[in-house]
Design an enzyme around this catalytic site. Structure first.
Site, PDB file in Angstrom:
ATOM      1  N   HIS A 292      22.232  34.246 -12.834  1.00 21.28           N
ATOM      2  CA  HIS A 292      21.562  33.076 -13.420  1.00 21.28           C
ATOM      3  C   HIS A 292      21.428  33.244 -14.923  1.00 21.28           C
ATOM      4  O   HIS A 292      20.451  33.804 -15.392  1.00 21.28           O
ATOM      5  CB  HIS A 292      20.183  32.938 -12.789  1.00 21.28           C
ATOM      6  CG  HIS A 292      19.513  31.638 -13.071  1.00 21.28           C
ATOM      7  ND1 HIS A 292      18.681  31.444 -14.140  1.00 21.28           N
ATOM      8  CD2 HIS A 292      19.550  30.463 -12.414  1.00 21.28           C
ATOM      9  CE1 HIS A 292      18.210  30.207 -14.120  1.00 21.28           C
ATOM     10  NE2 HIS A 292      18.719  29.604 -13.078  1.00 21.28           N
TER      11      HIS A 292
ATOM     12  N   ILE B 283      19.008  33.623 -18.062  1.00 22.30           N
ATOM     13  CA  ILE B 283      17.665  33.128 -18.386  1.00 22.30           C
ATOM     14  C   ILE B 283      16.837  33.208 -17.107  1.00 22.30           C
ATOM     15  O   ILE B 283      17.382  33.266 -16.001  1.00 22.30           O
ATOM     16  CB  ILE B 283      17.652  31.695 -18.964  1.00 22.30           C
ATOM     17  CG1 ILE B 283      18.128  30.678 -17.943  1.00 22.30           C
ATOM     18  CG2 ILE B 283      18.460  31.609 -20.232  1.00 22.30           C
ATOM     19  CD1 ILE B 283      17.847  29.247 -18.346  1.00 22.30           C
TER      20      ILE B 283
ATOM     21  N   GLY C 257      13.451  28.761 -13.326  1.00 16.84           N
ATOM     22  CA  GLY C 257      12.181  28.029 -13.299  1.00 16.84           C
ATOM     23  C   GLY C 257      11.323  28.374 -12.102  1.00 16.84           C
ATOM     24  O   GLY C 257      10.096  28.434 -12.200  1.00 16.84           O
ATOM     25  N   VAL C 258      11.953  28.635 -10.964  1.00 14.74           N
ATOM     26  CA  VAL C 258      11.190  28.995  -9.774  1.00 14.74           C
ATOM     27  C   VAL C 258      10.465  30.331  -9.983  1.00 14.74           C
ATOM     28  O   VAL C 258       9.356  30.529  -9.479  1.00 14.74           O
ATOM     29  CB  VAL C 258      12.093  28.999  -8.517  1.00 14.74           C
ATOM     30  CG1 VAL C 258      13.107  30.125  -8.569  1.00 14.74           C
ATOM     31  CG2 VAL C 258      11.273  29.061  -7.262  1.00 14.74           C
TER      32      VAL C 258
ATOM     33  N   GLU D 186       6.523  30.981 -10.008  1.00 14.11           N
ATOM     34  CA  GLU D 186       5.945  32.046  -9.190  1.00 14.11           C
ATOM     35  C   GLU D 186       5.040  32.949 -10.022  1.00 14.11           C
ATOM     36  O   GLU D 186       3.962  33.343  -9.574  1.00 14.11           O
ATOM     37  CB  GLU D 186       7.056  32.872  -8.527  1.00 14.11           C
ATOM     38  CG  GLU D 186       6.561  34.016  -7.669  1.00 14.11           C
ATOM     39  CD  GLU D 186       5.792  33.581  -6.433  1.00 14.11           C
ATOM     40  OE1 GLU D 186       4.953  34.377  -5.950  1.00 14.11           O
ATOM     41  OE2 GLU D 186       6.014  32.460  -5.926  1.00 14.11           O
TER      42      GLU D 186
END
Length: 145
Positions: free
Chosen positions: A46, A52, A55-56, A60
Site C-alpha cells: 500500500h 502510505i 485510512g483504515v 483504527e
C-alpha cells in the site's frame, strides 16, 4: 490505574497495537501517540514503491487511543486480572486530510461526547508532528467488562 496499565489492558497486541503512549487522560478525553514504523505489515502493498498508511489503519489508531484507551480508563474500577474489557466498534465517520508516511509520529486527541449504557462516543482527531490535521471524526463503541 496508570497509563501503562491502560495500554496493558487493551485487547490488542503487535502487529495490531497502535498505541505507543498515553500522554494524558481523564474522564473527558485522552491524548496519545503512535509512530508508524517503516516495517509495519500494511506498507508491503500500500502503495507500490510509495507506501502510505491506509485510512483504515489511521481510523483504527484513532479508535484504539481515542475510544478504547478512554473506555478502559472509565471502566478501571471493574477491570481485574480475570475480568478484562470487551470492545466492539459500533460506528465511525472519519474525514481524511493528509497522508501519513512510514516512520511518521501522530498524536491522537479525543473528547468524550457521551458514555452511557456501555456505549462510548468520542470526537477524535489525529495531528502530525507539524501540528497539521491528518484526519478527524466521530467514533463509537460498546465496552463491557
Amino acid at each position: 490505574m496508570n497509563n501503562q496499565h491502560i495500554i496493558n489492558n487493551l485487547p490488542y497486541q503487535k502487529p495490531f497495537l497502535f498505541v505507543d503512549k498515553i500522554i494524558e487522560i481523564d474522564e473527558n478525553g485522552v491524548k496519545g501517540a503512535y509512530t508508524y514504523k517503516e516495517n509495519e505489515f500494511f506498507y508491503k502493498g500500500h502503495f507500490k514503491d510509495k507506501p502510505i498508511t491506509p485510512g483504515v489503519i489511521l481510523t483504527e489508531t484513532m479508535a484504539q487511543i481515542g475510544v478504547v484507551c478512554l473506555g478502559v480508563f472509565l471502566l478501571k474500577d471493574e477491570i481485574t486480572a480475570t475480568k478484562k474489557p470487551k470492545i466492539a466498534l459500533t460506528s465511525n465517520q472519519v474525514d481524511f486530510y493528509l497522508p501519513v508516511l512510514p516512520n511518521e509520529k501522530v498524536n491522537v486527541i479525543s473528547e468524550k461526547v457521551y458514555f452511557r449504557f456501555n456505549k462510548l462516543s468520542c470526537k477524535v482527531k489525529m495531528m502530525n508532528t507539524q501540528n497539521q490535521l491528518v484526519c478527524r471524526g466521530t467514533i463509537s463503541g460498546m465496552l463491557i467488562v
